[in-house]
Design a protein around this motif. Structure first.
Motif, PDB file in Angstrom:
ATOM      1  N   VAL A 228       0.762  -1.173   0.028  1.00 44.85           N
ATOM      2  CA  VAL A 228      -0.010  -0.116  -0.060  1.00 44.85           C
ATOM      3  C   VAL A 228       1.013   1.206  -0.171  1.00 44.85           C
ATOM      4  N   PHE A 229       0.570   2.202  -0.625  1.00 46.59           N
ATOM      5  CA  PHE A 229       1.198   3.454  -0.708  1.00 46.59           C
ATOM      6  C   PHE A 229       0.679   4.387   0.132  1.00 46.59           C
ATOM      7  N   PHE A 230       1.366   5.090   0.882  1.00 45.89           N
ATOM      8  CA  PHE A 230       0.421   6.272   1.767  1.00 45.89           C
ATOM      9  C   PHE A 230       0.877   7.668   1.300  1.00 45.89           C
ATOM     10  N   GLU A 231      -0.020   8.498   0.952  1.00 43.87           N
ATOM     11  CA  GLU A 231       0.155   9.953   0.537  1.00 43.87           C
ATOM     12  C   GLU A 231      -0.412  10.892   1.607  1.00 43.87           C
ATOM     13  N   VAL A 232       0.791  11.579   2.215  1.00 41.89           N
ATOM     14  CA  VAL A 232       0.645  12.671   3.001  1.00 41.89           C
ATOM     15  C   VAL A 232       0.654  14.034   2.068  1.00 41.89           C
ATOM     16  N   LYS A 233      -0.582  14.821   2.453  1.00 45.71           N
ATOM     17  CA  LYS A 233      -0.626  16.289   1.996  1.00 45.71           C
ATOM     18  C   LYS A 233      -0.807  17.267   3.017  1.00 45.71           C
ATOM     19  N   LYS A 234      -0.085  18.400   2.627  1.00 41.04           N
ATOM     20  CA  LYS A 234      -0.069  19.401   3.705  1.00 41.04           C
ATOM     21  C   LYS A 234      -1.580  20.324   3.427  1.00 41.04           C
ATOM     22  N   ALA A 242      -3.628  12.022   5.214  1.00 43.97           N
ATOM     23  CA  ALA A 242      -3.144  10.746   4.724  1.00 43.97           C
ATOM     24  C   ALA A 242      -3.981  10.075   4.199  1.00 43.97           C
ATOM     25  N   GLU A 243      -3.731   9.628   2.865  1.00 42.14           N
ATOM     26  CA  GLU A 243      -4.648   8.458   2.017  1.00 42.14           C
ATOM     27  C   GLU A 243      -3.763   7.399   1.553  1.00 42.14           C
TER      28      GLU A 243
END
Length: 299
Positions: A228-234, A242-243
């Motif tokens: 799984v890839f986790f994508e953090v956005k500011k 986080a998605e």
């Protein structure tokens, strides 16, 4: 000497950690100004990285990204210090998981997970996820020179149940957990440059042909864990989301390096949305002209 340094410095770090975020960020702005304008810490490295990653951008555009990066760069370290005393309620407000049910669906299936991510936004606060799931979170950490600060760092990072392991013990640690049938989510931040002699695969990453880490993919295939890839956005200063996105449910069925390639594409997409939040101070492309040398090493 290590203990003396710790005794002198820890009270300062603790005091900083209890400051309100507004005060902490004001201090961050001041340090950022000093670091960027007066010290000039790795400014050339950052600019060279940006030039290679974004050859289509003008110098003014790159300089703007660089300046914004330094502001964020210091913020991250301030937020790491804040982690010493930050409450769970504060973390809940400031770091929101948009689709945590995606992870929980694998709890029901009793599937362990390889969680791949990058040095983007605030990846450190991902440890808060441990309070929301049944999986035991694990991660590799780089030992630091002072054992007392290392203990302090681990205490902060493990408050939500995560387990940290040194790199040289990592593979055995993961394999033993799998044999025991433990339900784990194993975080691997895999976007850094590997040692040339240990590299196995080269590809284009941010417009540069470089060797890349393949350990996460190899581990996933060996243990047959979901990737799984986790994508953090500011969202704004001090607030993140986080998605999660599936990379491979059955990694053994995929061609060699397909997972690594897809992961890097996700990182590129993430970075390109706002390059100033990526970690540019490392020489990410230091092996870019060494492909022939690498082939000789492998021959």
């Amino acid at each position: 000497m290590q203990l003396l340094v710790y005794i002198l410095v820890y009270p300062i770090l603790w005091f900083l950690s209890i400051l309100p975020f507004k005060v902490l960020y004001a201090l961050s702005d001041f340090i950022s100004f000093i670091l960027y304008t007066i010290v000039g810490y790795r400014k050339k490295v950052v600019l060279e990285n940006l030039k290679m990653a974004y050859p289509e951008k003008s110098l003014n555009e790159l300089l703007k990204i660089r300046r914004e990066f330094y502001r964020h760069f210091v913020d991250i370290f301030m937020e790491m210090i804040k982690s010493i005393t930050i409450s769970e309620n504060q973390m809940k407000k400031r770091f929101v998981f948009k689709n945590i049910d995606f992870i929980k669906s694998y709890e029901n299936q009793k599937r362990s997970i390889i969680l791949m991510g990058s040095h983007y936004a605030n990846w450190e606060w991902m440890v808060y996820m441990g309070s929301l799931i049944q999986h035991t979170g694990t991660a590799v950490f780089t030992p630091i020179g002072n054992k007392y600060f290392e203990k302090m760092m681990l205490k902060s990072r493990t408050k939500y149940g995560a387990v940290f392991v040194k790199p040289k013990y990592a593979r055995k640690f993961y394999e033993e957990n799998e044999k025991k049938g433990l339900l784990t989510i194993n975080a691997l931040v895999s976007d850094q440059s590997p040692q040339l002699q240990k590299a196995k695969y080269w590809t284009n990453f941010l417009n540069v042909f470089v060797p890349v880490h393949t350990g996460a993919e190899e581990l996933a295939k060996k243990l047959n864990q979901v990737v799984v890839f986790f994508e953090v956005k500011k969202v704004k200063r001090g607030y993140y989301t986080a998605e999660f996105k599936l990379l491979a449910e059955n990694p053994r069925k995929l061609p060699e390096y397909a997972i690594t390639t897809q992961f890097l594409k996700e990182v590129e997409r993430q970075v390109n949305t706002a390059p100033e939040y990526y970690f540019w101070t490392h020489k990410r492309f230091k092996h870019k002209d060494k492909y022939e040398e690498w082939k000789e090493l492998k021959s």
